[in-house]
Design a protein around this motif. Structure first.
Motif, PDB file in Angstrom:
ATOM      1  N   LYS A 156       6.489   2.592   5.119  1.00 52.98           N
ATOM      2  CA  LYS A 156       7.129   3.164   6.313  1.00 52.98           C
ATOM      3  C   LYS A 156       8.300   4.078   5.934  1.00 52.98           C
ATOM      4  O   LYS A 156       8.558   5.081   6.596  1.00 52.98           O
ATOM      5  N   GLN A 157       8.992   3.736   4.866  1.00 52.35           N
ATOM      6  CA  GLN A 157      10.152   4.520   4.447  1.00 52.35           C
ATOM      7  C   GLN A 157       9.781   5.895   3.893  1.00 52.35           C
ATOM      8  O   GLN A 157      10.653   6.752   3.718  1.00 52.35           O
ATOM      9  N   HIS A 158       8.484   6.090   3.630  1.00 51.76           N
ATOM     10  CA  HIS A 158       8.059   7.370   3.046  1.00 51.76           C
ATOM     11  C   HIS A 158       7.151   8.154   3.990  1.00 51.76           C
ATOM     12  O   HIS A 158       6.442   9.058   3.557  1.00 51.76           O
ATOM     13  N   GLN A 159       7.214   7.827   5.272  1.00 49.71           N
ATOM     14  CA  GLN A 159       6.351   8.511   6.237  1.00 49.71           C
ATOM     15  C   GLN A 159       6.801   9.940   6.523  1.00 49.71           C
ATOM     16  O   GLN A 159       6.042  10.717   7.105  1.00 49.71           O
ATOM     17  N   ASP A 160       8.027  10.275   6.103  1.00 50.61           N
ATOM     18  CA  ASP A 160       8.469  11.661   6.288  1.00 50.61           C
ATOM     19  C   ASP A 160       7.703  12.608   5.369  1.00 50.61           C
ATOM     20  O   ASP A 160       7.563  13.801   5.646  1.00 50.61           O
ATOM     21  N   TRP A 206      -3.354  -1.890   7.424  1.00 50.64           N
ATOM     22  CA  TRP A 206      -2.248  -1.319   8.201  1.00 50.64           C
ATOM     23  C   TRP A 206      -2.303   0.190   8.039  1.00 50.64           C
ATOM     24  O   TRP A 206      -2.347   0.709   6.918  1.00 50.64           O
ATOM     25  N   LEU A 207      -2.320   0.892   9.164  1.00 46.38           N
ATOM     26  CA  LEU A 207      -2.383   2.352   9.149  1.00 46.38           C
ATOM     27  C   LEU A 207      -1.188   2.892   9.908  1.00 46.38           C
ATOM     28  O   LEU A 207      -0.957   2.535  11.065  1.00 46.38           O
ATOM     29  N   SER A 208      -0.436   3.764   9.272  1.00 52.52           N
ATOM     30  CA  SER A 208       0.716   4.365   9.951  1.00 52.52           C
ATOM     31  C   SER A 208       0.228   5.238  11.109  1.00 52.52           C
ATOM     32  O   SER A 208      -0.924   5.677  11.143  1.00 52.52           O
ATOM     33  N   THR A 209       1.120   5.504  12.040  1.00 52.54           N
ATOM     34  CA  THR A 209       0.770   6.352  13.184  1.00 52.54           C
ATOM     35  C   THR A 209       0.317   7.730  12.718  1.00 52.54           C
ATOM     36  O   THR A 209      -0.680   8.276  13.210  1.00 52.54           O
TER      37      THR A 209
END
Length: 275
Positions: A168-172, A215-218
């Motif tokens: 999650k911390q690297h979704q940018d 788990w898949l990020s948005t």
């Protein structure tokens, strides 16, 4: 909820999971002499890293960069050549920060591996008591053995949570996702049977029924037009196996190869065909 393994031991299941061969026709000797999932990803310019904490990848990672975290002897995490699974995160943050292309990181956890279940988690996860603090598990009560195993599950849950939060911390920078799949199950004294590695044809379901979690990020779901409701419905209703892993991962990286079978890709039925 209904996922079955290829084998009842790490030595069979791990190479099977990363090969294109289904369980019914899996040949371990052949698998060790041909390219597997990670080789295909690497050829497609995906950065591959295997972090090892369970005695080796059984030839699944032979030609890709590998780090054996037990050799690092990390203080507070490793004792007498064994490490808690949090050690697998060593160096991963730096690795991700340096990535400039697609990447896959395999964390080969020791998880709930017996018979020394009591050594698989830090003291902070000793929530269920009494515990079985010996590898002579047949000498423990059923309650103590089950409690100890449940403590390992608590710790696995914590490790997964840590992995997801890291992603999650690297979704940018990346559209991230996680797949968790156990190589085999474990017998805890049911009908007098312990541990694993029984012949598949007579193995109890405790050794072949394995957990699988995705788990898949948005951002990832949007990129691949994946319908979340469809995935949840299928997860409840359909049967899966380790045969699905090879094709699901190829599909997740949208890699075109004749080895890819869309009917074995878990995500494929839930991709919005209109996009």
């Amino acid at each position: 909820e209904n996922t079955s393994s290829c084998g009842t031991s790490t030595g069979v299941s791990v190479p099977c999971m990363f090969s294109n061969m289904p369980r019914q026709s899996f040949n371990g000797d052949l698998a060790s002499h041909q390219e597997g999932l990670l080789d295909i990803l690497q050829r497609a310019k995906v950065n591959v890293l295997w972090q090892e904490n369970d005695g080796g990848c059984k030839d699944a990672c032979t030609r890709v960069p590998t780090v054996d975290v037990t050799s690092l002897k990390l203080p507070g995490l490793c004792t007498n050549g064994e490490c808690h699974d949090e050690a697998l995160f060593h160096g991963v943050e730096d690795y991700i920060n340096k990535l400039d292309n697609d990447g896959i990181i395999v964390l080969h956890t020791i998880g709930s591996h017996g018979p020394s279940y009591y050594q698989r988690y830090p003291d902070a996860f000793k929530k269920f008591t009494p515990t079985c603090d010996t590898n002579q598990i047949q000498t423990c009560t059923q309650e103590a053995l089950t409690n100890t195993y449940d403590n390992t599950i608590l710790y696995v849950d914590f490790v997964l949570d840590k992995a997801i939060n890291l992603l999650k911390q690297h979704q940018d920078k990346f559209n991230t996702s996680l797949v968790y799949l156990s190589d085999h199950g474990e017998s805890l004294g049911e009908n007098g049977i312990y541990l694993h590695s029984m012949p598949y044809s007579i193995a109890p379901k405790q050794q072949t029924h394995v957990p699988m979690l995705m788990w898949l990020s948005t951002g990832y779901q949007q990129q691949q037009a994946i319908q979340d409701t469809c995935l949840h419905q299928n997860a409840k209703q359909l049967d899966y196996s380790q045969d699905n892993l090879f094709h699901t991962i190829l599909g997740m990286f949208t890699i075109a190869t004749k080895e890819y079978q869309p009917q074995l890709d878990i995500l494929q039925p839930c991709r919005d065909k209109a996009t």
